[in-house]
Design a protein around this motif. Structure first.
Motif, PDB file in Angstrom:
ATOM      1  N   VAL A 121       0.836  -1.202   0.000  1.00 46.92           N
ATOM      2  CA  VAL A 121       0.000   0.000   0.000  1.00 46.92           C
ATOM      3  C   VAL A 121       0.876   1.259   0.000  1.00 46.92           C
ATOM      4  N   GLN A 122       1.974   1.187   0.736  1.00 44.38           N
ATOM      5  CA  GLN A 122       2.889   2.329   0.782  1.00 44.38           C
ATOM      6  C   GLN A 122       3.499   2.581  -0.604  1.00 44.38           C
ATOM      7  N   ILE A 123       3.980   1.511  -1.230  1.00 44.83           N
ATOM      8  CA  ILE A 123       4.661   1.642  -2.516  1.00 44.83           C
ATOM      9  C   ILE A 123       3.671   1.992  -3.640  1.00 44.83           C
ATOM     10  N   LEU A 124       2.542   1.300  -3.674  1.00 44.02           N
ATOM     11  CA  LEU A 124       1.603   1.512  -4.778  1.00 44.02           C
ATOM     12  C   LEU A 124       0.713   2.721  -4.527  1.00 44.02           C
ATOM     13  N   GLY A 125       0.648   3.159  -3.259  1.00 41.79           N
ATOM     14  CA  GLY A 125      -0.246   4.257  -2.934  1.00 41.79           C
ATOM     15  C   GLY A 125       0.449   5.597  -2.839  1.00 41.79           C
ATOM     16  N   SER A 126       1.453   5.687  -1.941  1.00 39.61           N
ATOM     17  CA  SER A 126       1.974   7.028  -1.690  1.00 39.61           C
ATOM     18  C   SER A 126       3.465   7.196  -1.933  1.00 39.61           C
ATOM     19  N   GLU A 127       4.242   6.129  -1.938  1.00 36.83           N
ATOM     20  CA  GLU A 127       5.686   6.285  -2.129  1.00 36.83           C
ATOM     21  C   GLU A 127       6.136   5.377  -3.266  1.00 36.83           C
TER      22      GLU A 127
END
Lengths: 353, 499, 385
Positions: C283-289
């Motif tokens: 979620v971090q990689i695909l969403g915000s970073e």
């Protein structure tokens, strides 16, 4: 609800009520903000140096107020800058190489806010960063440093001081603001060799390949220590770590082994890390503080321009720090040669390229 | 000297553990306090000994009201107590344990053990206790450890000696020895408060009997009263102590154990070379003093013991190490020794505890989902069938009394198709009513053609239920005897004396 | 309803107390307040003003900013969106710890599992060219598998050899961190033209869509996190697997006696816990970073332990606790940027909230409460609770 609860609730309500009334601010106040990288404000290196510069500006001009946000992860750069924009900063200084694209984006989005970026050219190189030369941005001032000039002096000095005929350097990451030091250092050694007919070796940097020894970051002190020990084992007795606060690992090792001395980077280590002063030969100072102070005062005085700042030996944006306690290691002839070298570089008599 | 309690009341939150209790103990008598587990006997004695302070009421010695705020006050007033769980330090010698808390020094900081040694020898000789002051406590059998506790009380001049469930840990022979010693102490003028729930012992030893139920004194009785009368007073309703059972109708061999050895993880042998057969329709009771390998043997039969040699077969099918689920589904109902630790999950609801074994099979599981309806339905059926007294089947198992917890375990284990019931100490700590229930259930299982393997340290229980008795001593079956073997003989076997 | 109220009374009061104590700290750390110590009344007023403006900034930074809303009303919710962005990965790592906790395991390894998931999602995200939606699903699946195996390995070791999961997970955090550093220096993960540890950004086709327009960073990751919370609730309370997990967690001996395989439960739980933390990384990689860096893990894995404790180990509680932490984080930045209140104070508030919740007796004594639900007092029991 008990009595105590009510009291607390009343306090909280009162606090909010007071707070909603916006604090009165002076009409021509300048709010200067720093967007730091993950090193944090206490990194004893360029983040700390930038923050010192901001505070110096505040001291010089009473209308300046200062603030900063440090990133917890690399994902925080853009949101942090937005937070700063939203909280009404007039000038936002991005500190660090990695923060560049976020600063460029923010500068384009907020043309009324002034920006500055440390260690980058401040140009828009397109979405994938491949457009060279990039487009200038009117409200973004790059703060760059010709640290190869002072590093060149440091290399010359190291070559003159070494007893083993070997000196060493290593970097945090293989990125331009780091390698420029290492390259200047190696070339300074070469200059000494050419001038004196000696063959002092440089470990950790190869000027031809433009590659060398790197920790792979700015926080792994165990690896920095390992690299320093390896250098000592290979016979180096002057080490120049270009890895921000990691220099502490090298200095700590030298302190224990007594086999080498250290040239500190970015700030004057004698002041920033006094616990190591017994092994600090000198420091290659990068005037992040003076440049940050300068740009903030420019904004406060309505003199901001996007023309890039380059710190050199000539304008004091970079320099070799005093020898402090280890001055006895440096013969007075060598001292005057190093000083002379500085002047020659400034007057373009000696090329550091 | 006499000890008199008046109107002692002690509450723990909403629970009244002692409700205005009056009691008078005279010197030279053994006064039994009889009551079920949780009736408030121990609370009362802990108040007398200064471990708890009463909310109301007074304690007087020889007619004078005294304040007892700590065991030291109690000792000073001449009251000594021997706890159910001994308060001895295993790695200290007898003499060191006895001076503990009253250390006297001789010269510059040297502990004076010599006086204590002399005292111990004197008391020991007086009552024929045979206690060596220099033995390490951990090396002594429990019966002797108890004597150390008694000696400690006597050395500090206890005129009133409280014994809290003193026979719980003893073999029958040790019990008889203790009862004889109690009488000897009484004859020398000591007042003895004898706390117990065992009717037989009360009848043998007591001079007076006070019965406590739910925190209140419900009556007194003389030792000549019948066991049934005493039990009825204790429980509050008529109780039948005899388990009625017909002669066994033996069927085929259900459980066969061949040359079984069990080791712990260090390789020490816990069970040595046991072989036996158990037939359908028969109760084989394994008697023995606690800790002689019974728990391990019981666990091995359902596959819970890891390091075993030998062969266990249930109705011809081999039970494999670690395959507990297979063993249970092959037809073993297992009532583990420790309800709280192994039988139930206290934080789970009663309904969940009832399906611990079957939760992933229909009707409780529909695919990966547990059917809440099926679970609730099952619970309401079992609660009625096994008379589980709970406010709601959705309550946590921890809210149940010991007897009801055991009923939950039984209800769960007997709800599968069962060929063999393995029950380990199934009535330990239960009230008389629940014991009755468990016993009847065991016999009912036997009569419906199942094999029952019962492990018990209570000789009364063994005698009441068994069709055959195996006596276990130091990991071995030292004898398998008929059900009508005398109590004395069983006692000798339990102490390791072979015929 | 009454039950719900009694359940949230303690956390709410703990939060209030933490704000109150921190308010005092904010006020006395302000030199303007201290300068007025000769006149107590104006000092009090100044103290209120200082603490008030700090908390007002906290609110503006975490929920709604009227200044931003002037230009565009939706923009006013930018702070809330930031709260959600900070909370989403934390919900998932928190669930990872909470689930393991219910099964009697202390998963200190959410950090390493998060990194394993981030590596998997990043690689699939930038390396392959796939159609939209399918690309996202493939990247998430890669994260689940990488992190699931990473966590499951711990469970397997524990089941087979009895190795304590706390030690193993702590060590695996180091392994993941250094592996990330190494892999970032290998050619598939080096961004073309760059030498520093910075992977290429994941392709647009794999990114999670933003929920409220491109200006607000809140993305589908938040719904994935909420969905995961519902899923874990269902798993624990309605499924046969969850029954086993809870049984083993509450009493392993009794579970074993009833024929439940403790080892299998341990391995499965750690696999799922790992997958949850890895989903956080995705979620971090695909969403915000969108680019994998050495610092991708932040402190998500460690904060997760606090979040799970604060949420009392329940999925719903974990969601709320993560949102609270997200809000404090987002609001704390604004507080520092606009009022010179140091961000460290936010950590003080976080610590105080946890402290007050972990000591229910303290709050009860302060407010003279009776009969409020202390829950399972997970936080006050900690290890093997």
């Amino acid at each position: 609800m008990k009595k105590t609860t009510k009291i607390v609730a009343a306090f909280a309500a009162a606090a909010l009520a007071f707070g909603v009334a916006p604090a009165a601010t002076a009409a021509n106040a300048t709010k200067a903000c720093l967007a730091l990288d993950t090193g944090g404000v206490d990194d004893k290196s360029f983040n700390a140096s930038a923050w010192a510069g901001a505070n110096a500006a505040k001291k010089a001009n009473a209308n300046v107020s200062v603030s900063y946000l440090a990133a917890a992860t690399d994902a925080d750069y853009a949101p942090n800058i937005k937070k700063l924009v939203d909280s009404g900063c007039d000038i936002i200084v991005g500190v660090g190489f990695l923060i560049n694209s976020a600063i460029v984006d923010a500068a384009k989005k907020n043309p009324t806010v002034k920006f500055a970026i440390v260690d980058q050219d401040g140009e828009d190189h397109g979405a994938d960063g491949s457009v060279y030369p990039g487009k200038k941005i009117a409200n973004l001032k790059p703060l760059e440093f010709a640290t190869n000039e002072s590093a060149f002096q440091a290399g010359y000095l190291a070559a003159g001081v070494t007893k083993t005929g070997k000196v060493a350097t290593y970097g945090g990451l293989n990125i331009p603001p780091v390698t420029i030091f290492m390259d200047g250092f190696a070339k300074g050694v070469a200059h000494y060799n050419a001038k004196k007919g000696k063959s002092v070796q440089v470990l950790g940097w190869d000027t031809k390949k433009a590659d060398g020894t790197f920790v792979g970051g700015f926080s792994d002190s165990a690896k920095a220590l390992q690299i320093s020990k390896n250098f000592e084992q290979q016979g180096a007795d002057v080490i120049f770590p270009v890895a921000g606060g990691l220099g502490g690992a090298t200095a700590g090792n030298s302190f224990a082994s007594k086999k080498s001395v250290v040239i500190w980077v970015d700030t004057d280590g004698f002041i920033a890390a006094p616990q190591y002063k017994k092994v600090l030969l000198t420091s290659v100072v990068k005037g992040v503080d003076t440049s940050v102070k300068g740009v903030i005062l420019d904004v406060a005085n309505n003199k901001f321009s996007s023309t890039g700042y380059v710190g050199t030996l000539k304008n004091g944006g970079t320099k070799l720090a005093p020898y402090h306690d280890l001055i006895r290691m440096v013969p007075s002839a060598l001292r005057s040669e190093v000083t002379k070298l500085g002047t020659d570089i400034s007057n373009k008599k000696v090329s550091v390229k | 000297m006499s000890l008199e309690l008046r109107g002692i009341t002690k509450r723990f939150g909403a629970l009244t553990a002692n409700d205005s209790i009056d009691l008078k103990v005279e010197s030279g008598e053994i006064h039994a306090i009889l009551g079920e587990n949780g009736a408030g006997k121990s609370t009362l004695m802990n108040i007398v000994y200064g471990l708890l302070s009463p909310d109301e009421g007074t304690i007087s010695v020889d007619g004078k009201v005294i304040d007892i705020e700590s065991p030291l006050d109690a000792l000073a007033a001449g009251i000594g107590m021997v706890h159910q769980h001994f308060m001895l330090i295993p790695v200290f010698t007898v003499a060191e344990n006895i001076v503990l808390g009253h250390e006297k020094v001789k010269g510059p900081g040297f502990l004076d053990l010599e006086t204590a040694r002399q005292e111990i020898k004197r008391v020991s000789a007086e009552f024929n206790f045979d206690v060596d002051p220099d033995a390490l406590v951990e090396d002594l059998p429990v019966g002797i450890q108890q004597r150390v506790e008694i000696i400690r009380a006597l050395i500090y001049d206890a005129k009133v000696l409280i014994l809290d469930e003193p026979t719980a840990v003893l073999t029958p022979q040790e019990t008889d020895e203790l009862l004889r010693n109690m009488k000897k102490l009484r004859d020398q003028g000591t007042a003895i408060v004898f706390i117990t729930h065992k009717l037989r012992e009360v009848k043998i030893a007591a001079d007076k009997i006070t019965i406590i139920r739910r925190g209140a004194v419900v009556g007194t009785a003389s030792p000549s009263a019948s066991q049934e009368e005493l039990a009825s007073l204790m429980v509050g309703r008529p109780v039948s102590l005899d388990v009625k059972k017909a002669a066994p109708k033996l069927g085929q061999v259900m459980l066969k154990v061949e040359n079984l050895n069990i080791h712990d993880h260090t390789g020490r042998t816990l069970v040595k070379n046991i072989s036996f057969e158990l037939r359908a329709g028969e109760v084989l009771a394994v008697a023995g003093v606690q800790g002689n390998g019974q728990s391990e043997l019981a666990e091995a039969i359902v596959g819970l013991q890891e390091h075993i040699d030998g062969r266990i077969t249930l109705d011809g099918e081999e039970i494999k190490v670690g395959r507990v689920r297979d063993a249970l589904h092959a037809g073993i109902a297992f009532v583990p020794e420790s309800r709280e630790e192994d039988g139930l999950i206290s934080s789970f609801s009663i309904e969940e505890n009832l399906i611990l074994d079957l939760h992933d099979l229909p009707p409780f599981a529909k695919g990966p989902v547990i059917s809440q309806n099926a679970v609730a339905e099952n619970a309401s059926k079992r609660v009625v069938e096994f008379d589980i007294r709970a406010q709601s089947p959705k309550d946590a198992a921890s809210s149940l009394s010991g007897g009801n917890k055991q009923k939950v375990v039984l209800a769960r284990e007997l709800s599968r198709p069962v060929k063999l019931v393995v029950a380990s100490q199934p009535t330990r700590g239960l009230d008389v009513g629940s014991i009755e229930f468990v016993h009847e259930r065991m016999i009912a299982e036997r009569d419906s053609g199942r094999g029952v393997l019962l492990f018990s340290t209570e000789l009364d229980e063994v005698i009441a239920l068994a069709d055959r008795i195996a006596v276990m001593y130091r990991g071995e079956f030292i004898a398998v005897v008929p059900a009508d073997t005398s109590r004395e003989e069983l006692g000798l076997l339990m102490a390791g004396v072979k015929r | 309803m009454k039950k719900f109220l009694s359940k949230i009374t303690l956390p709410a009061l703990a939060f209030t107390m933490a704000l109150f104590v921190s308010g005092i700290l904010v006020a006395i750390s302000d030199s303007k307040v201290l300068a007025l110590k000769s006149s107590p009344l104006s000092m009090l007023a100044e103290a209120f003003s200082t603490a008030g403006s700090a908390y007002w900034a906290l609110f503006r930074g975490s929920i709604f900013d009227p200044e931003l809303a002037k230009a565009n009303f939706i923009e006013g919710f930018y702070p809330l969106s930031e709260t959600i962005v900070a909370a989403s990965p934390l919900i998932l790592t928190g669930l990872s710890v909470a689930l393991a906790f219910k099964a009697g395991l202390f998963n200190i390894g959410a950090q390493g599992q998060f990194i394993a998931g981030a590596i998997g999602a990043s690689f699939v995200g930038f390396h392959f060219e796939l159609p939209i939606v399918i690309h996202s699903i493939a990247a998430i699946a890669a994260a689940l598998v990488c992190a699931g195996l990473y966590g499951g390995f711990v469970g397997f070791l524990k089941a087979r050899t009895g190795a304590h999961e706390v030690i193993v997970t702590i060590m695996l955090n180091y392994v993941a961190g250094y592996f990330l550093l190494w892999i970032l220096s290998t050619s598939p993960f080096l961004r073309p033209g760059r030498q520093d540890p910075l992977a290429p950004e994941v392709r647009m086709s794999s990114r999670l869509p933003h929920l409220f327009g491109s200006e607000l960073r809140a993305n589908l990751g938040f719904f994935i996190a909420l969905l995961a919370a519902v899923g874990i609730w269902w798993l624990l309370n309605r499924s046969t697997w969850g029954f086993k997990f809870r049984a083993v967690g509450a009493n392993a001996a009794a579970s074993k006696t009833a024929g439940i395989s403790v080892g299998r439960s341990t391995t499965t739980v750690m696999f799922i816990a790992g997958a949850l933390a890895g989903l956080g990384g995705a979620v971090q990689i695909l969403g915000s970073e969108p680019a994998l860096t050495a610092g991708v893990g932040g402190t998500f894995g460690f904060d997760a332990i606090t979040v799970a404790l604060l949420g009392r180990g329940t999925p719903l509680g974990t969601v709320f606790a993560a949102l609270l932490f997200g809000a404090l984080r987002a609001g704390g930045l604004t507080m520092q940027a606009s009022t010179e209140t140091p961000l460290d104070l936010i950590l003080v508030i976080q610590a105080l909230v946890v402290l007050f919740i972990a000591a229910p007796a303290l709050i009860k004594a302060i407010f003279r409460l009776k009969n409020v639900d202390e829950g399972e007092a997970l936080a006050s029991k900690g290890w093997n609770g």
